[in-house]
Design a protein around this motif. Sequence first.
Motif, PDB file in Angstrom:
ATOM      1  N   ALA A 131      -3.569 -10.718  -3.174  1.00 54.42           N
ATOM      2  CA  ALA A 131      -2.764 -10.757  -1.954  1.00 54.42           C
ATOM      3  C   ALA A 131      -2.877 -12.112  -1.264  1.00 54.42           C
ATOM      4  O   ALA A 131      -1.888 -12.620  -0.709  1.00 54.42           O
ATOM      5  CB  ALA A 131      -3.193  -9.643  -1.012  1.00 54.42           C
ATOM      6  N   ALA A 132      -4.060 -12.703  -1.314  1.00 44.17           N
ATOM      7  CA  ALA A 132      -4.244 -14.023  -0.700  1.00 44.17           C
ATOM      8  C   ALA A 132      -3.362 -15.079  -1.354  1.00 44.17           C
ATOM      9  O   ALA A 132      -3.005 -16.082  -0.732  1.00 44.17           O
ATOM     10  CB  ALA A 132      -5.711 -14.431  -0.782  1.00 44.17           C
ATOM     11  N   ALA A 133      -3.002 -14.842  -2.620  1.00 41.12           N
ATOM     12  CA  ALA A 133      -2.128 -15.765  -3.352  1.00 41.12           C
ATOM     13  C   ALA A 133      -0.683 -15.278  -3.381  1.00 41.12           C
ATOM     14  O   ALA A 133       0.154 -15.872  -4.074  1.00 41.12           O
ATOM     15  CB  ALA A 133      -2.646 -15.946  -4.783  1.00 41.12           C
ATOM     16  N   GLY A 134      -0.398 -14.179  -2.673  1.00 43.96           N
ATOM     17  CA  GLY A 134       0.959 -13.661  -2.632  1.00 43.96           C
ATOM     18  C   GLY A 134       1.383 -12.947  -3.899  1.00 43.96           C
ATOM     19  O   GLY A 134       2.582 -12.873  -4.197  1.00 43.96           O
ATOM     20  N   ARG A 135       0.426 -12.380  -4.639  1.00 41.99           N
ATOM     21  CA  ARG A 135       0.715 -11.722  -5.915  1.00 41.99           C
ATOM     22  C   ARG A 135       0.239 -10.276  -5.889  1.00 41.99           C
ATOM     23  O   ARG A 135      -0.542  -9.865  -5.016  1.00 41.99           O
ATOM     24  CB  ARG A 135       0.036 -12.461  -7.077  1.00 41.99           C
ATOM     25  N   CYS A 136       0.680  -9.496  -6.860  1.00 44.82           N
ATOM     26  CA  CYS A 136       0.245  -8.105  -6.970  1.00 44.82           C
ATOM     27  C   CYS A 136       0.100  -7.705  -8.426  1.00 44.82           C
ATOM     28  O   CYS A 136       0.644  -8.348  -9.336  1.00 44.82           O
ATOM     29  CB  CYS A 136       1.206  -7.157  -6.252  1.00 44.82           C
ATOM     30  N   LEU A 137      -0.649  -6.634  -8.639  1.00 45.70           N
ATOM     31  CA  LEU A 137      -0.890  -6.071  -9.969  1.00 45.70           C
ATOM     32  C   LEU A 137      -0.887  -4.556  -9.832  1.00 45.70           C
ATOM     33  O   LEU A 137      -1.549  -4.017  -8.945  1.00 45.70           O
ATOM     34  CB  LEU A 137      -2.248  -6.541 -10.501  1.00 45.70           C
ATOM     35  N   PRO A 138      -0.162  -3.831 -10.699  1.00 45.15           N
ATOM     36  CA  PRO A 138      -0.215  -2.376 -10.628  1.00 45.15           C
ATOM     37  C   PRO A 138      -1.573  -1.875 -11.132  1.00 45.15           C
ATOM     38  O   PRO A 138      -2.001  -2.226 -12.230  1.00 45.15           O
ATOM     39  CB  PRO A 138       0.923  -1.934 -11.554  1.00 45.15           C
ATOM     40  N   ALA A 139      -2.239  -1.085 -10.331  1.00 46.70           N
ATOM     41  CA  ALA A 139      -3.564  -0.578 -10.713  1.00 46.70           C
ATOM     42  C   ALA A 139      -3.857   0.673  -9.899  1.00 46.70           C
ATOM     43  O   ALA A 139      -2.962   1.247  -9.284  1.00 46.70           O
ATOM     44  CB  ALA A 139      -4.634  -1.656 -10.527  1.00 46.70           C
ATOM     45  N   GLY A 140      -5.116   1.099  -9.872  1.00 47.81           N
ATOM     46  CA  GLY A 140      -5.474   2.378  -9.291  1.00 47.81           C
ATOM     47  C   GLY A 140      -5.748   2.336  -7.811  1.00 47.81           C
ATOM     48  O   GLY A 140      -5.490   1.343  -7.130  1.00 47.81           O
ATOM     49  N   THR A 141      -6.308   3.443  -7.274  1.00 46.77           N
ATOM     50  CA  THR A 141      -6.455   3.597  -5.839  1.00 46.77           C
ATOM     51  C   THR A 141      -7.894   3.766  -5.369  1.00 46.77           C
ATOM     52  O   THR A 141      -8.130   3.796  -4.160  1.00 46.77           O
ATOM     53  CB  THR A 141      -5.646   4.806  -5.335  1.00 46.77           C
ATOM     54  N   CYS A 142      -8.863   3.882  -6.256  1.00 47.48           N
ATOM     55  CA  CYS A 142     -10.256   3.965  -5.822  1.00 47.48           C
ATOM     56  C   CYS A 142     -10.795   2.548  -5.679  1.00 47.48           C
ATOM     57  O   CYS A 142     -10.769   1.779  -6.646  1.00 47.48           O
ATOM     58  CB  CYS A 142     -11.104   4.754  -6.813  1.00 47.48           C
ATOM     59  N   PRO A 143     -11.298   2.156  -4.502  1.00 38.42           N
ATOM     60  CA  PRO A 143     -11.640   0.743  -4.285  1.00 38.42           C
ATOM     61  C   PRO A 143     -12.764   0.230  -5.159  1.00 38.42           C
ATOM     62  O   PRO A 143     -12.799  -0.967  -5.479  1.00 38.42           O
ATOM     63  CB  PRO A 143     -12.041   0.706  -2.801  1.00 38.42           C
ATOM     64  N   THR A 144     -13.705   1.099  -5.571  1.00 38.77           N
ATOM     65  CA  THR A 144     -14.863   0.629  -6.328  1.00 38.77           C
ATOM     66  C   THR A 144     -14.722   0.815  -7.835  1.00 38.77           C
ATOM     67  O   THR A 144     -15.649   0.497  -8.576  1.00 38.77           O
ATOM     68  CB  THR A 144     -16.142   1.326  -5.838  1.00 38.77           C
ATOM     69  N   VAL A 145     -13.594   1.321  -8.290  1.00 42.74           N
ATOM     70  CA  VAL A 145     -13.345   1.405  -9.735  1.00 42.74           C
ATOM     71  C   VAL A 145     -13.263  -0.002 -10.307  1.00 42.74           C
ATOM     72  O   VAL A 145     -12.695  -0.912  -9.697  1.00 42.74           O
ATOM     73  CB  VAL A 145     -12.052   2.190 -10.014  1.00 42.74           C
ATOM     74  N   GLY A 146     -13.816  -0.202 -11.486  1.00 43.62           N
ATOM     75  CA  GLY A 146     -13.776  -1.502 -12.128  1.00 43.62           C
ATOM     76  C   GLY A 146     -12.455  -1.762 -12.820  1.00 43.62           C
ATOM     77  O   GLY A 146     -11.848  -0.855 -13.392  1.00 43.62           O
TER      78      GLY A 146
END
Length: 467
Positions: free
Chosen positions: A131-146
């Motif tokens: 987000a700091a670079a203005g980009r995104c990646l589709p991924a999961g919703t648990c914050p601590t998942v690797g």
Amino acid sequence: MTVPSPSSRPGAVPPDWNRLRARLGGGLWLPGEAEWERGRRSFNQLYDGRAPAAVAACGTVEHVQACVEVARAAHLPIAARGGGHSYAGYSAPDGGVVVDLRGMSAVEVRPDGTAVVGAGARLIDVYAALAAAGRCLPAGTCPTVGIAGLTLGGGIGVLTRKFGLTCDRLLSAQVVTADGVVRTAAETSEPDLYWALRGGGGGNFGITTSFTFATEPAPDLTVFRLGFPAEAAPAVLGAWQEWVAGIPDELWANVGFSGGSPVRCGMSGCFVGSQAALNPLLDTLFARAGVRPTRRTVRQRGYLDAMRFFTGCAQRPIAQCTPEKLPREAFVASSRVLPAPVRDPAALVALLDGRDGMEVLLDPLGGAVARVDPTATAFPHRQALATIQIYQKTTVDGQVAAARAVAEVREALVGVGARGGYVNYIEAAMPGWSIAYYGGNVSRLGATARRYDPDRVFTFAQSVHRM
């Protein structure tokens, strides 16, 4: 690059822990040491009794190679740990070597929009850096998942229908294979390994140390949560499964059921677009179901704020969304895959009647996921309507009863038309697990594992070596 040829490992050599500690710069913890006690723990408290022979803190690829060398020579189990969320506890092997990758968690976003992510990165840190670079990646919703385990098993999340699975965004991966060699898996380099790493499950082919992803410009998103009257649960499910098959790729909406008497029903989702454009789509669902929500929250958010919303970190600083700050859980879980709408939605809802503490969550696929051939990557469920997660909170003393309840619901779901399973929700008791998780890709996965790891250095109860 030449891959290993079939061979027989020499007899086991006792591990020289002192030498390995020196090679790791001191980052090796053995039973009886304070750091070992902390380092051996997974997210799930049910695995707190696991006793690995060593926990190795790895900060470089060379550290990982040293661990593989020792485990191979000593015939010890070895497993990488990024987030420690393996549902079956496979990242904490009894008597084995835990390769802790938290020291390899850097995220570099390049000018061309690609992102190089260390295998020890957790999702909340990946989202913040992108987000700091203005980009995104589709991924999961648990914050601590690797990021590693998520990607290697597929990677389902709130942007899946628009941008694909996490593994669909993988351009290349750096992997330490069983012979200790560092390999780059990509379309033009080690293509079979590259294929297998996209949905073939974690821990099967080596230790992945970094990932290079194709990212997208970070969009503004509209997030929502809905609650419905308990008695409307079958109608909501019936309407949702027909509605979700026809919604635009920009919209992702899951439906969940909480066990009890009565069964409660809710929905959450994400729309790549404005609130004004989303609301008519939701109204179509309500009209189809013949019910209005009792609770409706719809808000436009920036990408990072939306990801914090879904990870449960909206009210916390990102620095507080870490394994050390967030509570651990004790649970038993499993999954099924829904290939098509169920004929009798009420029968599915009824499975949760009286089952306090159980959650069943249907996450839609379709969209970008379905436009990839099921054999193009190792993830086989491309044409399915949704995955189904069964999640039962429990305690150490209650885990036997919880496992029984999960198994009952898992098998009853077959009766309403669900089958298969999602490997990122891996369950030790899953019947016919190899076909359930990998479908028609089983043979190629097995052949790839034998090619890169003929001596079965990377093996565990449900590794592809066991298929």
